[in-house]
Motif scaffolding. Structure first.
Motif, PDB file in Angstrom:
ATOM      1  N   GLY A   1       0.834  -1.190   0.000  1.00 46.28           N
ATOM      2  CA  GLY A   1       0.000   0.000   0.000  1.00 46.28           C
ATOM      3  C   GLY A   1       0.865   1.235   0.000  1.00 46.28           C
ATOM      4  O   GLY A   1       2.077   1.171  -0.053  1.00 46.28           O
ATOM      5  N   GLU A   2       0.215   2.361   0.087  1.00 52.18           N
ATOM      6  CA  GLU A   2       0.940   3.619   0.013  1.00 52.18           C
ATOM      7  C   GLU A   2       1.454   4.037   1.386  1.00 52.18           C
ATOM      8  O   GLU A   2       0.789   3.854   2.395  1.00 52.18           O
ATOM      9  N   SER A   3       2.649   4.623   1.397  1.00 51.57           N
ATOM     10  CA  SER A   3       3.219   5.147   2.628  1.00 51.57           C
ATOM     11  C   SER A   3       2.494   6.442   3.002  1.00 51.57           C
ATOM     12  O   SER A   3       1.702   6.976   2.222  1.00 51.57           O
ATOM     13  N   LYS A   4       2.793   6.969   4.184  1.00 52.68           N
ATOM     14  CA  LYS A   4       2.187   8.235   4.609  1.00 52.68           C
ATOM     15  C   LYS A   4       2.530   9.355   3.634  1.00 52.68           C
ATOM     16  O   LYS A   4       1.700  10.190   3.308  1.00 52.68           O
ATOM     17  N   ARG A   5       3.770   9.348   3.164  1.00 55.62           N
ATOM     18  CA  ARG A   5       4.217  10.373   2.224  1.00 55.62           C
ATOM     19  C   ARG A   5       3.462  10.238   0.900  1.00 55.62           C
ATOM     20  O   ARG A   5       3.062  11.226   0.296  1.00 55.62           O
ATOM     21  N   GLN A   6       3.272   8.998   0.436  1.00 55.16           N
ATOM     22  CA  GLN A   6       2.535   8.780  -0.803  1.00 55.16           C
ATOM     23  C   GLN A   6       1.078   9.187  -0.650  1.00 55.16           C
ATOM     24  O   GLN A   6       0.498   9.773  -1.556  1.00 55.16           O
ATOM     25  N   LEU A   7       0.492   8.872   0.499  1.00 52.01           N
ATOM     26  CA  LEU A   7      -0.900   9.261   0.733  1.00 52.01           C
ATOM     27  C   LEU A   7      -1.057  10.778   0.739  1.00 52.01           C
ATOM     28  O   LEU A   7      -2.008  11.316   0.177  1.00 52.01           O
ATOM     29  N   ARG A   8      -0.097  11.476   1.365  1.00 54.27           N
ATOM     30  CA  ARG A   8      -0.125  12.934   1.389  1.00 54.27           C
ATOM     31  C   ARG A   8       0.010  13.481  -0.029  1.00 54.27           C
ATOM     32  O   ARG A   8      -0.718  14.388  -0.426  1.00 54.27           O
ATOM     33  N   GLY A   9       0.929  12.911  -0.808  1.00 54.09           N
ATOM     34  CA  GLY A   9       1.116  13.342  -2.193  1.00 54.09           C
ATOM     35  C   GLY A   9      -0.107  13.089  -3.047  1.00 54.09           C
ATOM     36  O   GLY A   9      -0.525  13.951  -3.831  1.00 54.09           O
TER      37      GLY A   9
END
Length: 147
Positions: free
Chosen positions: A71-79
């Motif tokens: 899944g997406e990391s926190k940074r990816q989710l924010r992006g």
């Protein structure tokens, strides 16, 4: 002269970038004009390299993480949240503050933006933030250092 080269190289490093390099260079007594210009050039150079080598970098990243990404990391989710709400422009303009210019450019491409649009908006963003960091530091620094 060596300090100006270090400004250029420091801005090119994803962990340092313009938000750190510009204030440090100006506080060290370097010319704000040259610090802003060289930091912009250094950061822009590596962002452009990332954009034009994106396909290879993405293949390397996926091979490193494996096919079954968790899944997406926190940074990816924010992006992704910024990209979905504001598009490439928003991601590019928020990138230097929230996730870094290199990561913002990578995410823009990862989330489907064209290379051309990413180059245009990252150039605008890096130029704008370079000026903001440079002018704010120069004005603030001169405010605190009275003759």
């Amino acid at each position: 002269m060596i300090e100006y080269i270090l400004v250029f190289l420091g801005a090119a490093v994803p962990a340092l970038e313009i938000a750190i390099v510009i204030p440090v260079g100006i506080v060290r007594g370097l010319s704000p004009f040259w610090v802003i210009l060289l930091a912009f050039a250094g950061n822009m150079l590596t962002v452009l390299l990332l954009i034009f080598l994106y396909q290879r970098i993405e293949e390397w990243y996926r091979s490193r993480k494996g096919e079954n990404l968790k899944g997406e990391s926190k940074r990816q989710l924010r992006g992704r949240k910024i990209m979905d709400k504001y598009g490439v422009a928003g991601l590019s303009l928020a990138g230097p503050i929230l996730i870094g210019t290199h990561i913002a450019a990578f995410f823009a491409l990862l989330f489907g933006a064209s290379k051309r649009k990413t180059v245009v908006w990252m150039t605008i963003s890096i130029a704008l933030w370079s000026l903001v960091f440079g002018v704010a530091t120069a004005m603030g620094f001169s405010f605190f250092v009275k003759d």
